[in-house]
Design a protein around this motif. Sequence first.
Motif, PDB file in Angstrom:
ATOM      1  N   TYR A  16      88.505  68.049  58.175  1.00 14.35           N
ATOM      2  CA  TYR A  16      88.796  67.095  57.105  1.00 14.35           C
ATOM      3  C   TYR A  16      89.814  67.836  56.001  1.00 14.35           C
ATOM      4  N   SER A  17      90.674  68.669  56.674  1.00 15.54           N
ATOM      5  CA  SER A  17      91.758  69.096  55.707  1.00 15.54           C
ATOM      6  C   SER A  17      92.665  68.192  55.343  1.00 15.54           C
ATOM      7  N   LYS A  18      93.003  68.052  54.221  1.00 13.20           N
ATOM      8  CA  LYS A  18      93.784  66.797  53.731  1.00 13.20           C
ATOM      9  C   LYS A  18      95.216  67.165  54.154  1.00 13.20           C
ATOM     10  N   HIS A  19      95.804  68.413  54.310  1.00 12.59           N
ATOM     11  CA  HIS A  19      97.174  68.661  54.523  1.00 12.59           C
ATOM     12  C   HIS A  19      97.210  69.680  55.470  1.00 12.59           C
ATOM     13  N   ILE A  20      98.304  69.404  56.189  1.00 16.87           N
ATOM     14  CA  ILE A  20      98.756  70.342  57.395  1.00 16.87           C
ATOM     15  C   ILE A  20     100.171  70.472  57.089  1.00 16.87           C
ATOM     16  N   LYS A  21     100.611  71.791  56.838  1.00 16.24           N
ATOM     17  CA  LYS A  21     102.143  72.003  56.509  1.00 16.24           C
ATOM     18  C   LYS A  21     102.519  71.024  55.565  1.00 16.24           C
ATOM     19  N   GLY A  22     101.942  70.416  54.818  1.00 14.98           N
ATOM     20  CA  GLY A  22     102.676  69.493  53.821  1.00 14.98           C
ATOM     21  C   GLY A  22     102.488  68.228  54.278  1.00 14.98           C
ATOM     22  N   VAL A  23     101.921  67.792  55.386  1.00 15.59           N
ATOM     23  CA  VAL A  23     101.779  66.464  56.211  1.00 15.59           C
ATOM     24  C   VAL A  23     100.539  65.985  56.127  1.00 15.59           C
ATOM     25  N   PRO A  24     100.083  64.916  55.238  1.00 15.07           N
ATOM     26  CA  PRO A  24      98.734  64.456  55.011  1.00 15.07           C
ATOM     27  C   PRO A  24      98.359  64.240  56.239  1.00 15.07           C
ATOM     28  N   LYS A  25      96.797  64.346  56.523  1.00 19.14           N
ATOM     29  CA  LYS A  25      96.221  64.173  57.892  1.00 19.14           C
ATOM     30  C   LYS A  25      95.437  63.145  57.601  1.00 19.14           C
ATOM     31  N   ALA A  26      95.246  62.106  58.205  1.00 23.65           N
ATOM     32  CA  ALA A  26      94.050  60.864  58.256  1.00 23.65           C
ATOM     33  C   ALA A  26      92.822  61.596  58.445  1.00 23.65           C
ATOM     34  N   PRO A  27      91.689  61.196  57.841  1.00 23.72           N
ATOM     35  CA  PRO A  27      90.350  61.703  57.947  1.00 23.72           C
ATOM     36  C   PRO A  27      89.935  61.315  59.340  1.00 23.72           C
ATOM     37  N   PRO A  28      89.095  62.029  59.983  1.00 28.46           N
ATOM     38  CA  PRO A  28      88.615  61.942  61.326  1.00 28.46           C
ATOM     39  C   PRO A  28      87.885  60.455  61.427  1.00 28.46           C
ATOM     40  N   VAL A  29      87.085  60.081  60.278  1.00 26.70           N
ATOM     41  CA  VAL A  29      86.539  58.718  60.222  1.00 26.70           C
ATOM     42  C   VAL A  29      87.287  58.007  58.956  1.00 26.70           C
ATOM     43  N   SER A  30      87.688  56.901  59.049  1.00 28.92           N
ATOM     44  CA  SER A  30      88.491  56.152  58.135  1.00 28.92           C
ATOM     45  C   SER A  30      87.241  55.690  56.989  1.00 28.92           C
ATOM     46  N   PRO A  31      87.808  55.627  55.967  1.00 30.28           N
ATOM     47  CA  PRO A  31      86.874  55.297  54.673  1.00 30.28           C
ATOM     48  C   PRO A  31      86.268  53.565  54.878  1.00 30.28           C
ATOM     49  N   ASN A  32      87.140  52.979  55.324  1.00 27.41           N
ATOM     50  CA  ASN A  32      86.653  51.647  55.895  1.00 27.41           C
ATOM     51  C   ASN A  32      85.543  51.714  56.901  1.00 27.41           C
ATOM     52  N   THR A  33      85.591  52.722  57.842  1.00 32.32           N
ATOM     53  CA  THR A  33      84.486  52.433  59.010  1.00 32.32           C
ATOM     54  C   THR A  33      83.409  53.262  58.398  1.00 32.32           C
ATOM     55  N   ALA A  34      83.463  54.158  57.613  1.00 31.58           N
ATOM     56  CA  ALA A  34      82.126  54.681  56.921  1.00 31.58           C
ATOM     57  C   ALA A  34      81.384  53.591  55.946  1.00 31.58           C
TER      58      ALA A  34
END
Length: 339
Positions: A16-34
């Motif tokens: 759940y790292s929010k950024h990789i080389k400045g590109v936002p990364k989607a969470p492994p589980v979406s907030p809506n799913t949780a």
Amino acid sequence: MPPPIKGWSSRLSALYSKHIKGVPKAPPVSPNTAALLSLLFTVIYVVPFYLSPATRPSPRLTRDAPSSIRARVRAVSFSCVVSVLLTVYVLHQTGHVSPWEIVKLLGLWPISLWDSARTMLLVAILFAGPLFEYGIVDGELKSWLRGRGVHESLSSWIGYRNYVVGPVSEELIWRALVIPLHVLAQFSAHQIIFLTPLYFGVAHVHHLYEFRLTHPQTPLSLAVLRSLFQFTYTSLFGFFAAFVFIRTGNVYTCVLSHTFCNWMGLPRLYGRVGVEAGEPIGPPDVARSHGDGSKLKGKGIAWTVAYYVILVAGAVGFYSLLIPLTESSHSLPVVLWEE
């Protein structure tokens, strides 16, 4: 400032790292799913109570009837199995979490008796006043040391529900299953602590309907206030349990704390000690009395003063020791404080 997270949790941080080389990364589980799964678990837990005549409350069948409790235990067991399977599937397939890390995220392993003992000490400090009243003023200490009260509580179906099935199933659903989903959905620590317990509180709102069936003479306004009060204290406990689960990564500690709080009931906030027993969260038909069945006698004003002094001291001690007594190397990978 608490130390950085160590051990297995650091390996999960990449999930759940929010950024990789400045590109936002989607969470492994979406907030809506949780959120939807948390709501689904709440529905799966409660709705079966109303699907069968054996579990559905009525003016002639209360939730405290042994036959109703047995049927509800079976329904809750089925609900827990379904919810666990759904959570494991989502964590593994969507969150790409390994089976071993799932066991850790769910707080099932490792088992730390030291963490549990320190957290239970914290809870006992919070309830120092009631422990003083029940154990010393009401003379129940000897009974506790002999284990007589434990046997009496667990020998009834009501006690088994309130002190075993309820705490185990509720902490499994609303802590061990719901919180890991929100962790992988990248909810903040404060959101997890103060949002997830609301599902837990909502799950108790249906008691209003049950209470109205069995107490039709009670005005609706009072019944609603009673339900709101129950929602409030279940949510307050949920805030604490969610915090403990994040801090210790141990669902067993949450279960023990839940059982202890159910057993103690709500602390007395007014009146003299040794005169009227407060209404417990547990079985309403079990009153505090001496072992020989004699009625409680009033005590001098000094006992009451001592109780309220200890009650306040316990609250202050709880606040002061909340962080150090929940410190653990097994904490979940959630940032509670910014560096």
